[in-house]
Enzyme design. Sequence first.
Site, PDB file in Angstrom:
ATOM      1  CD1 TRP A 103       9.638  -9.882  -0.076  1.00 38.63           C
ATOM      2  CD2 TRP A 103       7.578 -10.776  -0.344  1.00 38.63           C
ATOM      3  NE1 TRP A 103       8.854  -9.986   1.251  1.00 38.63           N
ATOM      4  CE2 TRP A 103       7.821 -10.580   0.921  1.00 38.63           C
ATOM      5  CE3 TRP A 103       6.360 -11.776  -0.682  1.00 38.63           C
ATOM      6  CZ2 TRP A 103       6.818 -10.773   1.874  1.00 38.63           C
ATOM      7  CZ3 TRP A 103       5.660 -11.902   0.217  1.00 38.63           C
ATOM      8  CH2 TRP A 103       5.702 -11.654   1.631  1.00 38.63           C
ATOM      9  CG  ASP A 172       7.541  -6.028  -4.816  1.00 34.26           C
ATOM     10  OD1 ASP A 172       7.189  -5.230  -4.191  1.00 34.26           O
ATOM     11  OD2 ASP A 172       7.539  -7.207  -4.224  1.00 34.26           O
ATOM     12  CE  LYS A 196       6.183  -5.246   3.941  1.00 33.37           C
ATOM     13  NZ  LYS A 196       6.007  -6.259   2.766  1.00 33.37           N
TER      14      LYS A 196
END
Length: 360
Positions: A103, A172, A196
């Site tokens: 990511w 993030d 999530k």
Amino acid sequence: MSQRINNFSAGPAVLPVEVLEEAQNSLLDFNGTGIGIMEHSHRGAAFSGVLAQTIADCRKLAEIPDDYQVLFVQGGASSQFFTLPMNFLSEGETADYLVTGAWSKKAVAQAKRFGTAHVASTSEDRNFCYIPETAEYSANPKYVHFTSNNTIFGTQFHKEPETPDGAPLICDASSDIFCRPLDIKKYGMIYAGAQKNLGPSGVTLVVVHDDLVKAGKLDIPEMLQYRTFAENDSCYNTPPTFGIYFMGLVFKWIMKQGGLKEIEIRNQQKSEVLYSYLDNSNLFRATADRGSRSLMNVTFVTGDETIDKRFIEQATAAGFDGLKGHRSVGGMRASLYNAFPPAGVKELVDFMTDFEAKNS
Ligand SMILES: *Cc1c(COP(=O)(O)O)cnc(C)c1O
């Protein structure tokens, strides 16, 4: 009630049963209004109340000061990868990135479209199985970006990275937001896709300091400026109303569990049950270095792909779903987000113990 099984999915992921049940009731009739939660106008009193309460609960849960905005945007965390540099980075300027997984790499690639993205540290040399302890920052970065939890590689920062003076820290936190207390004052901005730890997919939480909101560029589309969301209570256009409602229920659920301190204790206990089994197993081993291990995503292998495959097949058949690891690590991954029940971890360890006895 249907038979719910152990869902180790990395995302979208398990959600608290109590919250699902409350949301289920609200689908047909929200709060006695005779209208379902998804059917209310985003400008009406019912949803306005939900929005205000969700923001207030988010502030309370994470002790977010008044000079930060709590925003709800769309496009997933992946859209923040470009929205962020689009707002704050120009040609000739540099932003620094700590690269600890897939990511973060994607975030770097997007930043390069707008300016210079300097990789201040990376753990790619060992397939991202650890969090680097130091970073080499550029002279004057516009901001420093890091990924607090590496969903795919099962690693997590256990404290915020040290950053150069004056460079806002941007995070993030898609796969570990609100898994433990956090000191928001250390951050310029923190963002997380909901699917999530916060709710359904389709809404992204952004907590951003007022100074950054003001510093954002004005010559980009309105929908990509943080100020548009800040100035319009995230209702410049139609926001993801159901996702915001659901996230609000999750905030209340976390508070009911005892808040972020209590959630952290539970998350530590849950992951410890699995890590300690892995550390003593003769068949399985954890892939992440000890000091860098994630509370949220536990990655492990046997070292033999055939046995991994057999394990996943048998585990799936026994009601342990979503254990297949990401292809870039292989093996297995057990995602143990806030809503994952402690009993499910013990059941998995029992199943693994049994499998180990039969296969070693
Ligand atoms: C899942 C994930 C993303 C991508 O989120 P989308 O909402 O699908 O764009 C980004 N970063 C991290 C750390 C993730 O776990």
